[in-house]
Design a protein around this motif. Structure first.
Motif, mmCIF file in Angstrom:
data_model
loop_
_atom_site.group_PDB
_atom_site.id
_atom_site.type_symbol
_atom_site.label_atom_id
_atom_site.label_comp_id
_atom_site.label_asym_id
_atom_site.label_seq_id
_atom_site.Cartn_x
_atom_site.Cartn_y
_atom_site.Cartn_z
ATOM 1 N N LEU A 22 41.299 52.191 20.495
ATOM 2 C CA LEU A 22 40.832 50.901 21.108
ATOM 3 C C LEU A 22 41.683 49.837 21.234
ATOM 4 C CD1 LEU A 22 37.300 50.654 19.257
ATOM 5 C CD2 LEU A 22 37.584 51.589 21.494
ATOM 6 N N PHE A 23 42.710 49.648 20.377
ATOM 7 C CA PHE A 23 43.740 48.579 20.762
ATOM 8 C C PHE A 23 44.378 48.759 21.663
ATOM 9 C CE2 PHE A 23 48.097 47.736 20.088
ATOM 10 C CZ PHE A 23 48.023 45.960 19.987
ATOM 11 N N TRP A 24 44.961 50.165 22.019
ATOM 12 C CA TRP A 24 45.922 50.487 22.919
ATOM 13 C C TRP A 24 45.022 50.373 24.482
ATOM 14 C CZ3 TRP A 24 50.586 49.518 23.131
ATOM 15 C CH2 TRP A 24 51.552 49.621 21.985
ATOM 16 N N ALA A 25 43.868 50.987 24.382
ATOM 17 C CA ALA A 25 42.955 50.506 25.804
ATOM 18 C C ALA A 25 42.895 49.304 26.066
ATOM 19 C CB ALA A 25 41.613 51.417 25.415
ATOM 20 N N VAL A 26 42.398 48.525 25.218
ATOM 21 C CA VAL A 26 42.367 47.011 25.561
ATOM 22 C C VAL A 26 43.569 46.415 25.948
ATOM 23 C CG1 VAL A 26 41.767 44.805 24.732
ATOM 24 C CG2 VAL A 26 40.245 46.874 23.981
ATOM 25 N N LEU A 27 44.911 46.643 25.320
ATOM 26 C CA LEU A 27 45.991 46.232 25.715
ATOM 27 C C LEU A 27 46.342 46.696 26.847
ATOM 28 C CD1 LEU A 27 48.389 44.540 24.647
ATOM 29 C CD2 LEU A 27 49.551 46.711 24.142
ATOM 30 N N ILE A 28 46.163 47.999 27.392
ATOM 31 C CA ILE A 28 46.571 48.213 28.924
ATOM 32 C C ILE A 28 45.656 47.659 29.711
ATOM 33 C CG2 ILE A 28 46.533 50.563 30.279
ATOM 34 C CD1 ILE A 28 47.660 52.059 27.915
ATOM 35 N N ALA A 29 44.312 47.709 29.384
ATOM 36 C CA ALA A 29 43.365 47.105 30.473
ATOM 37 C C ALA A 29 43.907 45.297 30.724
ATOM 38 C CB ALA A 29 41.923 47.159 29.908
ATOM 39 N N VAL A 30 44.260 44.840 29.678
ATOM 40 C CA VAL A 30 44.653 43.398 29.930
ATOM 41 C C VAL A 30 45.906 43.454 30.681
ATOM 42 C CG1 VAL A 30 45.468 41.566 28.620
ATOM 43 C CG2 VAL A 30 43.275 42.485 27.940
ATOM 44 N N ILE A 31 46.874 44.285 30.452
ATOM 45 C CA ILE A 31 48.046 44.252 31.245
ATOM 46 C C ILE A 31 47.844 44.342 32.721
ATOM 47 C CG2 ILE A 31 50.299 45.588 31.713
ATOM 48 C CD1 ILE A 31 50.412 45.744 28.470
ATOM 49 N N VAL A 32 46.874 45.283 32.871
ATOM 50 C CA VAL A 32 46.483 45.780 34.515
ATOM 51 C C VAL A 32 45.939 44.671 35.084
ATOM 52 C CG1 VAL A 32 45.156 47.321 35.926
ATOM 53 C CG2 VAL A 32 46.565 48.461 34.112
ATOM 54 N N TRP A 33 44.781 44.082 34.403
ATOM 55 C CA TRP A 33 44.177 42.991 35.061
ATOM 56 C C TRP A 33 45.157 41.832 35.325
ATOM 57 C CZ3 TRP A 33 43.649 37.983 32.759
ATOM 58 C CH2 TRP A 33 42.870 37.295 33.755
ATOM 59 N N ALA A 34 45.951 41.497 34.333
ATOM 60 C CA ALA A 34 47.087 40.303 34.458
ATOM 61 C C ALA A 34 47.862 40.712 35.575
ATOM 62 C CB ALA A 34 47.822 40.217 33.319
ATOM 63 N N VAL A 35 48.479 42.088 35.812
ATOM 64 C CA VAL A 35 49.417 42.095 36.828
ATOM 65 C C VAL A 35 48.598 42.163 38.394
ATOM 66 C CG1 VAL A 35 50.721 44.156 38.039
ATOM 67 C CG2 VAL A 35 50.938 43.400 35.615
ATOM 68 N N SER A 36 47.412 42.666 38.270
ATOM 69 C CA SER A 36 46.678 42.542 39.504
ATOM 70 C C SER A 36 46.310 41.037 39.968
ATOM 71 C CB SER A 36 45.307 43.530 39.337
ATOM 72 O OG SER A 36 44.511 42.756 38.631
ATOM 73 N N ARG A 37 46.303 40.296 39.086
ATOM 74 C CA ARG A 37 45.786 38.904 39.316
ATOM 75 C C ARG A 37 47.183 38.036 39.842
ATOM 76 N NH1 ARG A 37 40.777 37.120 40.206
ATOM 77 N NH2 ARG A 37 41.307 35.188 39.136
ATOM 78 N N LEU A 38 48.322 38.359 39.139
ATOM 79 C CA LEU A 38 49.424 37.873 39.550
ATOM 80 C C LEU A 38 50.164 38.070 40.893
ATOM 81 C CD1 LEU A 38 51.085 37.662 36.075
ATOM 82 C CD2 LEU A 38 49.678 35.608 37.218
ATOM 83 N N LEU A 39 49.759 39.277 41.309
ATOM 84 C CA LEU A 39 50.598 39.769 42.418
ATOM 85 C C LEU A 39 50.042 39.009 43.784
ATOM 86 C CD1 LEU A 39 50.530 43.514 42.229
ATOM 87 C CD2 LEU A 39 52.432 42.102 41.930
ATOM 88 N N PRO A 40 50.808 38.568 44.524
ATOM 89 C CA PRO A 40 50.491 37.784 45.889
ATOM 90 C C PRO A 40 50.358 38.713 46.710
ATOM 91 C CG PRO A 40 53.000 37.770 45.412
ATOM 92 C CD PRO A 40 52.525 38.346 44.278
ATOM 93 N N GLY A 41 49.425 38.285 47.755
ATOM 94 C CA GLY A 41 49.225 38.994 48.916
ATOM 95 C C GLY A 41 48.251 40.050 48.787
ATOM 96 N N ARG A 42 47.657 40.307 47.607
ATOM 97 C CA ARG A 42 46.669 41.538 47.219
ATOM 98 C C ARG A 42 45.448 41.174 48.381
ATOM 99 N NH1 ARG A 42 47.436 45.743 43.985
ATOM 100 N NH2 ARG A 42 44.935 45.477 43.899
ATOM 101 N N GLN A 43 44.921 42.220 48.850
ATOM 102 C CA GLN A 43 43.897 42.124 49.600
ATOM 103 C C GLN A 43 42.592 42.795 49.096
ATOM 104 O OE1 GLN A 43 44.525 42.446 53.787
ATOM 105 N NE2 GLN A 43 45.817 40.787 53.894
ATOM 106 N N ALA A 44 41.399 42.399 49.444
ATOM 107 C CA ALA A 44 40.199 43.119 48.733
ATOM 108 C C ALA A 44 39.956 44.128 49.847
ATOM 109 C CB ALA A 44 39.043 42.153 48.820
ATOM 110 N N PRO A 45 38.861 45.202 49.512
ATOM 111 C CA PRO A 45 38.793 46.400 50.414
ATOM 112 C C PRO A 45 38.209 45.583 51.558
ATOM 113 C CG PRO A 45 38.267 46.792 48.183
ATOM 114 C CD PRO A 45 38.740 45.359 47.987
ATOM 115 N N GLY A 46 38.484 46.424 52.638
ATOM 116 C CA GLY A 46 37.955 45.751 54.081
ATOM 117 C C GLY A 46 39.006 45.046 54.628
ATOM 118 N N GLY A 47 40.056 44.605 54.146
ATOM 119 C CA GLY A 47 41.362 44.139 54.908
ATOM 120 C C GLY A 47 41.274 42.423 54.985
ATOM 121 N N MET A 48 39.875 41.971 54.271
ATOM 122 C CA MET A 48 39.995 40.515 54.263
ATOM 123 C C MET A 48 40.708 39.931 52.954
ATOM 124 S SD MET A 48 38.865 40.243 57.072
ATOM 125 C CE MET A 48 38.401 38.293 57.474
ATOM 126 N N ALA A 49 41.044 38.586 52.839
ATOM 127 C CA ALA A 49 41.651 38.220 51.777
ATOM 128 C C ALA A 49 40.622 38.007 50.747
ATOM 129 C CB ALA A 49 42.596 36.803 52.102
#
Length: 90
Positions: A22-49
């Motif tokens: 559980l610890f590793w699953a939560v840690l990996i999920a938090v890292i993936v969430w943080a990286v996805s929030r910090l990347l500039p220029g990410r676009q939502a499905p459908g091509g709109m910001a």
């Protein structure tokens, strides 16, 4: 000879193993969430910001500013957008 005290994974027991998974699953999920929030220029499905949709007038303004369309085309398309929205009938 059982090895590791006979309790599996270094003597932690089942509770320790579940806790570690559980610890590793939560840690990996938090890292993936943080990286996805910090990347500039990410676009939502459908091509709109993700923060909002761009208006057709904004796109038209940008195309005119870049020189992709001339003044006559720009004015005609602005008028067409205004009449499609009912703004030209006032």
């Amino acid at each position: 000879m059982m090895g590791y005290g006979g309790m599996g994974w270094g003597g932690m027991g089942w509770g320790g193993m579940i806790g570690m998974v559980l610890f590793w699953a939560v840690l990996i999920a938090v890292i993936v969430w943080a990286v996805s929030r910090l990347l500039p220029g990410r676009q939502a499905p459908g091509g709109m910001a993700g923060s909002g949709q761009e208006k057709p007038e904004d796109i038209l303004d940008r195309r005119y500013a870049r020189g992709e369309i001339d003044l006559e085309t720009y004015q005609a398309q602005r008028a067409a957008l205004a009449s499609a929205r009912g703004e030209g009938l006032r």
